[in-house]
Motif scaffolding. Sequence first.
Motif, short mmCIF file in Angstrom:
data_model
loop_
_atom_site.label_atom_id
_atom_site.label_comp_id
_atom_site.label_asym_id
_atom_site.label_seq_id
_atom_site.Cartn_x
_atom_site.Cartn_y
_atom_site.Cartn_z
N HIS A 1 60.40 3.73 -12.79
CA HIS A 1 59.21 4.25 -12.11
C HIS A 1 58.03 3.43 -12.62
O HIS A 1 57.87 3.26 -13.82
N CYS B 1 54.69 12.49 -5.60
CA CYS B 1 55.59 11.47 -6.17
C CYS B 1 56.87 12.12 -6.67
O CYS B 1 57.97 11.59 -6.46
N CYS C 1 54.21 4.10 -7.62
CA CYS C 1 53.15 4.93 -7.06
C CYS C 1 52.31 4.07 -6.12
O CYS C 1 51.84 2.99 -6.51
N GLU D 1 53.81 14.16 -13.46
CA GLU D 1 55.03 14.00 -12.65
C GLU D 1 56.26 14.37 -13.48
O GLU D 1 57.15 15.09 -13.02
N TYR E 1 60.84 3.20 -8.07
CA TYR E 1 59.77 3.96 -7.39
C TYR E 1 58.42 3.50 -7.93
O TYR E 1 58.21 3.49 -9.15
N HIS F 1 48.70 11.19 -14.47
CA HIS F 1 49.55 11.25 -13.27
C HIS F 1 51.04 11.21 -13.62
O HIS F 1 51.81 12.08 -13.20
N HIS F 2 51.45 10.24 -14.42
CA HIS F 2 52.88 10.15 -14.75
C HIS F 2 53.31 11.25 -15.72
O HIS F 2 54.42 11.78 -15.62
#
Length: 491
Positions: A262, A247, A47, A276, A45, A272-273
């Motif tokens: 990822h 996400c 982003c 997530e 995956y 962001h991660h």
Amino acid sequence: MSWFSVFGRRRSVATKSNAPLLLSNALTGRKEIFTPNKAGIATLYSCGPTVYSKAQIGNLRAYIFSDTISRLLTQAGYRVRRVINITDVGHLVSDADEGEDKMQVGSKREGLSAEEIASKYTKVFIDDLSALNVDTNDVRFPKATEYIQEQIVLIQLLEQKGYTYKTSDGIYFDTSKFPGYGALDSHGAAHTREAAVADIGRRITANKEKHLPADFALWRFSPPGPARAQEWQSPWGRGFPGWHVECSAMARALLGQPVDIHTGGIDHIPVHHTNEIAQSEAAYGTPLARFWMHQAFLTINGEKVSKSLGNDIYLSDIIERGFHPLSLRYFFLQAHYSTSMSFTWDALKASDEALRRLWKLARDTRALSSERRTPSDASRRIMALLRDDLSTPQALALLWEVLRDDELTPAQQWDAVTVADEVFGLRLSNPPAAAAPQPLPEDIEEMVQERDQARNNRDFARADQLRIHMENRGYRVDDGPSGTVVTLERG
Ligand code: AMP
Ligand code: ZN
């Protein structure tokens, strides 16, 4: 087309290698042997872009990086299932959940609806990837607006489990309730998890209603008044999701949780991660991904290439200057993905020239070998380098050596070209025909005509102005016997 026919069409025909496949995992701060969650299938995956404008070449580094991982996994014999999400929701995309709604910025700029802007720039993005030899038929590109329900379900679960609180503008994730918060960012220079969380606190100061600076929006309420261009009904009223949620929701819906790998840029590590991971793991009790991998920045004059800094360059600029789009791919492969790279037109020119030389050598080798392949130690050494956390600069250097090595047979050299190119994706096995001269872009053609007209009218000031415009675009301008002559300077 069904899910499974979309995925994993590319098949490796490579020489087998016994070297372990090692990847750097930001979660542990170590290189680890890659094994997938499900035997034989690797899920990946990445982003994706916010489709309110074209992706600049720094963004494109992200997708060449993930394509290189995907190719390596395919060569290692895995069927790769791969997703790049398309952010077509107007999030307030900043680490502090503030800032402009980018889709609205795009709409206003071009007088188009958010949907029209999204579809226009999704197409440009996918075309750019194809030009960079990313097999876009092998990638699923889901739109965030088509997964709003999945995002709402995720937020509801977090609410039921007590991870959320409400402020006047939205539903927030309470980071104090998630004990591992910030762990992804704890392996950098002298970092600990606590230091990583404190860093976020220092950078994010807006929004006094948040309990902790690192807490983040899961759902934002639409302000009272006329409807926003993009908003949805939810258990919390009209509004729109926070930008990290898509996400988590799409990775789970399309690839299952945990995803094997990822990816994203290093800028995604601290916020962001990290977010997530927190929301997915809190909601579902299992990690979101097993390997987290990040590409470093592309810079110009020491600054990250970025639209907001105004130093943005696009693949279309590269093509317009007469360089092959794959020269950008070659340029990126010359550095390890985890080191930052400085872009200059001279460096791109050198990459373009090197790639054309490599294509010529590859064409000659193909002819001499009659496409017979004899596996050799050379091929295995190239594969071992690539399997060692994608050591592309060393593998590329070794391929050059192999092609110049008189002791190897053409069939051994052809095998090395084929093996290397399965991961490089430079079309070495099938080089494009020698490039024909490019026609001038339309606006340059118009400037040439206007300049000739200006000179006929003895308007030398205007003629000079036009010459400077064309020179700034990378063209050399001369006065020939029948008028203006322009030649591409290439850099
Ligand atoms: P964004 O649309 O800003 O979320 O960016 C999409 C992807 O491009 C993310 O993985 C970013 O980390 C990456 N990215 C943006 N700018 C650069 C850059 N200058 N160098 C490398 N990656 C970048
Ligand atoms: Zn993401």
